[in-house]
Enzyme design. Structure first.
Site, short mmCIF file in Angstrom:
data_model
loop_
_atom_site.label_atom_id
_atom_site.label_comp_id
_atom_site.label_asym_id
_atom_site.label_seq_id
_atom_site.Cartn_x
_atom_site.Cartn_y
_atom_site.Cartn_z
N HIS A 113 0.84 -1.20 0.00
CA HIS A 113 0.00 0.00 0.00
C HIS A 113 0.86 1.24 0.00
O HIS A 113 0.43 2.32 0.38
CB HIS A 113 -0.91 0.05 1.22
CG HIS A 113 -1.56 -1.25 1.52
ND1 HIS A 113 -1.09 -2.12 2.49
CD2 HIS A 113 -2.62 -1.87 0.96
CE1 HIS A 113 -1.87 -3.19 2.52
NE2 HIS A 113 -2.79 -3.07 1.60
N ILE A 163 -14.38 13.43 15.74
CA ILE A 163 -15.28 13.12 14.62
C ILE A 163 -15.43 11.61 14.43
O ILE A 163 -16.51 11.14 14.07
CB ILE A 163 -14.84 13.77 13.28
CG1 ILE A 163 -13.38 13.48 12.98
CG2 ILE A 163 -15.14 15.24 13.25
CD1 ILE A 163 -13.00 13.79 11.56
N GLY A 164 -14.37 10.87 14.72
CA GLY A 164 -14.47 9.40 14.60
C GLY A 164 -15.48 8.85 15.58
O GLY A 164 -16.35 8.05 15.23
N THR A 191 -8.94 3.35 15.05
CA THR A 191 -8.75 2.29 16.03
C THR A 191 -9.86 2.29 17.07
O THR A 191 -10.41 1.25 17.41
CB THR A 191 -7.42 2.53 16.77
OG1 THR A 191 -6.45 2.95 15.82
CG2 THR A 191 -6.96 1.29 17.47
N SER A 192 -10.17 3.48 17.59
CA SER A 192 -11.13 3.51 18.68
C SER A 192 -12.48 2.99 18.23
O SER A 192 -13.18 2.34 18.99
CB SER A 192 -11.26 4.92 19.25
OG SER A 192 -11.81 5.77 18.28
N ARG A 249 -1.57 5.67 17.30
CA ARG A 249 -0.95 6.66 16.43
C ARG A 249 -0.18 7.74 17.15
O ARG A 249 0.54 8.52 16.55
CB ARG A 249 -2.03 7.33 15.59
CG ARG A 249 -2.43 6.39 14.52
CD ARG A 249 -3.39 7.01 13.59
NE ARG A 249 -4.12 5.89 13.02
CZ ARG A 249 -4.82 5.96 11.95
NH1 ARG A 249 -4.92 7.08 11.31
NH2 ARG A 249 -5.44 4.91 11.49
N ASP A 252 -4.90 11.04 27.52
CA ASP A 252 -5.19 10.28 26.30
C ASP A 252 -6.64 10.49 25.87
O ASP A 252 -7.56 10.34 26.68
CB ASP A 252 -4.95 8.79 26.56
CG ASP A 252 -5.41 7.96 25.39
OD1 ASP A 252 -4.78 8.07 24.32
OD2 ASP A 252 -6.41 7.22 25.52
#
Ligand code: ADP
Ligand code: MG
Length: 590
Positions: free
Chosen positions: A217, A397-398, A436-437, A535, A548
Site C-alpha cells: 500500500h 469526529i471518529g 482504532t477507537s 498513532r 489520552d
C-alpha cells in the site's frame, strides 16, 4: 491508473459484482464478500481469507475447492469491517469451524479479531492465522510484527488443501502456522499505484530508482537503489531471503515471483529464470513454483519474491489440486452447485423472539445509547483537540460518526433484546467510525451484548460479566498494556472498581457511579504517561502533560451512563413509591 468506473466510491463493490458475474461456477456474492457457489462437504473446515480490495487475485480470486471457502472483501486497500467478515464466515461455515487468515495489518487484525470473538461467542469455533512473510517490515526477532504480502498464497493454499483433505480445525490451524513460519517474501517497487478516481499515485519512486521493501500500500521501503539489471535484482532478492531463512529450513523450496500490477509476464519470467538458477546453485531444489500476478497492488510497478521452505507434510498440501477463478493446480473432481442461499440462511438463523420484558430491557439499552451519543456530541471538539496534540486529530469526529451510527442502529432495532440492540449498535459503530477507537468500541459493545443475551432480567452478576466482556474485548483486540496511554488505562480501573463494589454488596447503580468516577480520574492521570500504542506513539513527547483522548472519552461516557441510570432509578422509585402509596390508599379505602 484505473479509468473504468461510474463512481469511484463504488469501485470495489462494482468490481466484485462483476467478478462474481464472470465466475458464477465458483463464487456467490454475500453481504461483505464472496463464498464458494459449489457444495462444501459437511464438517469441512471453512478457510475465510480477506483484506482490502485492489489486490486481485487476492482475495476473492482464491475462493474455490482446495483453497479458500470464502473471502471478506473490504474497500480499496481497506480492511473489511468486522460485520462483513462475520457474515462471510457465517455463510462459509460448513460445521467444521472457521480459520480466518489474512495479512498482518492493524485494521484487519481489529476487524477480523472482532468477527472471531463474535463467531466464537455464537458457538462457531474460529481461529486466526495472520500472514507475516514480509522480511522488510520488521527484523526476524519480531516475526509476529511483520506484515503479509505474497506469502498469503502459500498459507492459504496449504490451509485450504488441508481443509479439503478433511483435517480438523486444530490441524488446519497448525499447518497454516507452520507454513507462515517457513515463508519469507521481499518486494521492490519501481513506481506507485493510484486509487480509482484519485489524480495522483499514493507514492512515487524517483525515475531510475528502485525502492526495496516497499509495502503493497506504499508503506515506506527500507532502502532506495539505482535500478539494477535483472541478474542484480535476482541476486539481491535471493540473498536477502536466504539470509532470513527459518531455523529448521530444509532443501526443498517453493519459489513465487509475483507481479504487483504493471510488470509484464515476460519480465517476471525473465527474472524467475535467474532466480531459479541462483536457488539451485545455493543447493536448493525448487518445487512447483509460481510466476505471475498473485497478490497485486492496483497498478503498482513492482514485484516480489517469496520462498516457502517445505517439509514432507507441507509439500503434500502445496502440491494438492485446487480450482479457483485465479489459481488452478492439478485436477479436481467437479463439484455440485450449492443449493441453499447461504446469506439468507445466516440471517434466518439469527431471528430472535424477545418476550415483552426482554424487549423492555432492549429499550433501556436504546435510551442509554442515545445518552452516549449526546455526551460524545457535546465533547466532539474537545476530543479532537486532544487527539491533535500527538495523534491525528480525528478522535472527536471518529467517535461521533461511530456513535451516531450506533444510536441509529439501536433505534432501528428497538423491540428486540438488549443483546440484539448492543450487537447491532456495535456493528454499526465499527463499520462507520473508522479508526482504532471505532473498531474497539464496536467490538466491546458486541461482546457486552453477547454476554447479556436475550433475557428478561439481569442480575448484578450479569452486569459484572457484561462489563468484563466489554473490557476484555478491547484488551484482547487492541493488545495495549496498562500504562501504554490508551483507553485501557481508564477501562481497567473502571472494571476493577465496578467488580469490587459489587462484591462488597453495592447495588449496580452505586457500583457504576463509583466506577465511573474511577475511570474519570484515571483518564485525567494518563496525562503523566507516554504513549506506547496507537498513532500517538511517534509523537510521544508532545503528549506528556495531556490526557489520552480515548481514555477521556471513555470516562465521559461512563459518567454519563451512570448519571442517566441514577436518574432513571430515581424516577422509577418515585413511581414505585407513588404507586405503592396509591395501592396502600386504595387498600385503606377498600
Ligand atoms: P486513531 O488512533 O485510529 O486515529 P482515534 O483517534 O479515534 O483512532 O482513537 C485514538 C484512541 O484510541 C487513543 O487515544 C487510545 O485511547 C485508543 N487506542 C489506540 N490504540 C489502542 C489500542 N491498541 N488499545 C486500546 N486503545 C487504543
Ligand atoms: Mg486519531
Amino acid at each position: 491508473m484505473t479509468q473504468i468506473f461510474d463512481n469511484p466510491a463504488d469501485f470495489a463493490d462494482d468490481a466484485l459484482d462483476g467478478f462474481v458475474a464472470a465466475n458464477r461456477g465458483y463464487v456467490a456474492r454475500v453481504d461483505g464478500g464472496v463464498v464458494r457457489s459449489t457444495e462444501v462437504p459437511a464438517g469441512q473446515v471453512a478457510l475465510v481469507v480477506g483484506g482490502g480490495s485492489g489486490h486481485y487475485p487476492a482475495f476473492a480470486g482464491l475462493v474455490g475447492p482446495g483453497l479458500a471457502t470464502g473471502s471478506a472483501c473490504g474497500n480499496m486497500f481497506a480492511s473489511p469491517a468486522a460485520g462483513q467478515v462475520y457474515r462471510v464466515a457465517k455463510a462459509a461455515n460448513a460445521g467444521g469451524g472457521v480459520l480466518l487468515s489474512y495479512g498482518n495489518y492493524a485494521g484487519d487484525v481489529l476487524h477480523f479479531g472482532q468477527a472471531q470473538l463474535r463467531l466464537n461467542a455464537e458457538g462457531i469455533e474460529t481461529r486466526t492465522v495472520t500472514v507475516t512473510d514480509d522480511i522488510a517490515s520488521a527484523p526476524i526477532e519480531q516475526l509476529e510484527k511483520r506484515r503479509g504480502i505474497a506469502g498469503d498464497l502459500t498459507v492459504f493454499k496449504i490451509a485450504g488443501a488441508a481443509a479439503e483433505a478433511g483435517l480438523n480445525l486444530d490441524d488446519v490451524e497448525r499447518l497454516a502456522i507452520k507454513t507462515n513460519y517457513r515463508t519469507r517474501s521481499l518486494g521492490v517497487a519501481f513506481d506507485g499505484c493510484t486509487l480509482p478516481g484519485a489524480k495522483d499515485p499514493l507514492f512515487h519512486v524517483p525515475a531510475g530508482q528502485m525502492s526495496l521493501g516497499l509495502g503493497i500500500h506504499g508503506e515506506p521501503g527500507i532502502s532506495e537503489h539505482p535500478m539494477p539489471t535483472a541478474s542484480e535484482l535476482a541476486e539481491l532478492l535471493v540473498a536477502k531471503l536466504l539470509n532470513d531463512k527459518p531455523e529448521d529450513a530444509g532443501h526443498r523450496v517453493v519459489a513465487i515471483v509475483n507481479g504487483l500490477g504493471t510488470v509484464k509476464y515476460d519480465e517476471l519470467f525473465l527474472l524467475f529464470g535467474k532466480i531459479e538458477k541462483l536457488l539451485t546453485s545455493a543447493g536448493l531444489t525448487v518445487v512447483e513454483p509460481e510466476c505471475g500476478e498473485l497478490v497485486t497492488s492496483l497498478d503498482m510497478s513492482g514485484l516480489s519474491l517469496t520462498l516457502l521452505w517445505l517439509d514432507e507434510e507441507l509439500e503434500q498440501y502445496w502440491a494438492a489440486p485446487a480450482d479457483t477463478p485465479a489459481f488452478r493446480k492439478g485436477s479436481m473432481s467437479p463439484r455440485a452447485a450449492r443449493t441453499e442461499t447461504t446469506a439468507d440462511d445466516a440471517e434466518a438463523a439469527d431471528v430472535e423472539q424477545p418476550t415483552p420484558a426482554a424487549a423492555e430491557l432492549g429499550r433501556q439499552a436504546v435510551a442509554i445509547l442515545a445518552q452516549v451519543r449526546d455526551v460524545v456530541v457535546e465533547h466532539v471538539e474537545e476530543l479532537g483537540k486532544l487527539d491533535a496534540i500527538a495523534g491525528d486529530g480525528d478522535h472527536g469526529i471518529g467517535m461521533r460518526r461511530g456513535v451516531d451510527a450506533a444510536a441509529a442502529a439501536s433505534e432501528a432495532a428497538a423491540g428486540s433484546s438488549a443483546a440484539r440492540i448492543l450487537t447491532a449498535a456495535g456493528e454499526a459503530w465499527s463499520e462507520r467510525a473508522g479508526g482504532t477507537s471505532g473498531a474497539l468500541w464496536g467490538s466491546a459493545l458486541i461482546a457486552a451484548g453477547l454476554s447479556l443475551g436475550n433475557r428478561e432480567t439481569y442480575t448484578s452478576e450479569d452486569a459484572a460479566a457484561a462489563v468484563d466482556a466489554f473490557v476484555s474485548a478491547i484488551t484482547e483486540l487492541g493488545k495495549a498494556d496498562p500504562g501504554d496511554k490508551t483507553m485501557v488505562d481508564a477501562l481497567l480501573p473502571f472494571r476493577d472498581t465496578f467488580l469490587t463494589e459489587l462484591d462488597g454488596g453495592a447495588p449496580v447503580d452505586r457500583a457504576l457511579a463509583v466506577a465511573a468516577a474511577a475511570a474519570e480520574s484515571a483518564a485525567a492521570k494518563t496525562a503523566e504517561l507516554r504513549p506506547l500504542k496507537g498513532r500517538a506513539r511517534p509523537l510521544a513527547e508532545k503528549s506528556i502533560g495531556h490526557p489520552d483522548p480515548g481514555a477521556v472519552s471513555f470516562g465521559l461516557i461512563a459518567a454519563r451512563i451512570s448519571q442517566f441510570i441514577y436518574s432513571q432509578l430515581a424516577t422509577d422509585s418515585q413511581l414505585a413509591t407513588a404507586s405503592s402509596a396509591a395501592a396502600a390508599g386504595n387498600g385503606a379505602r377498600a
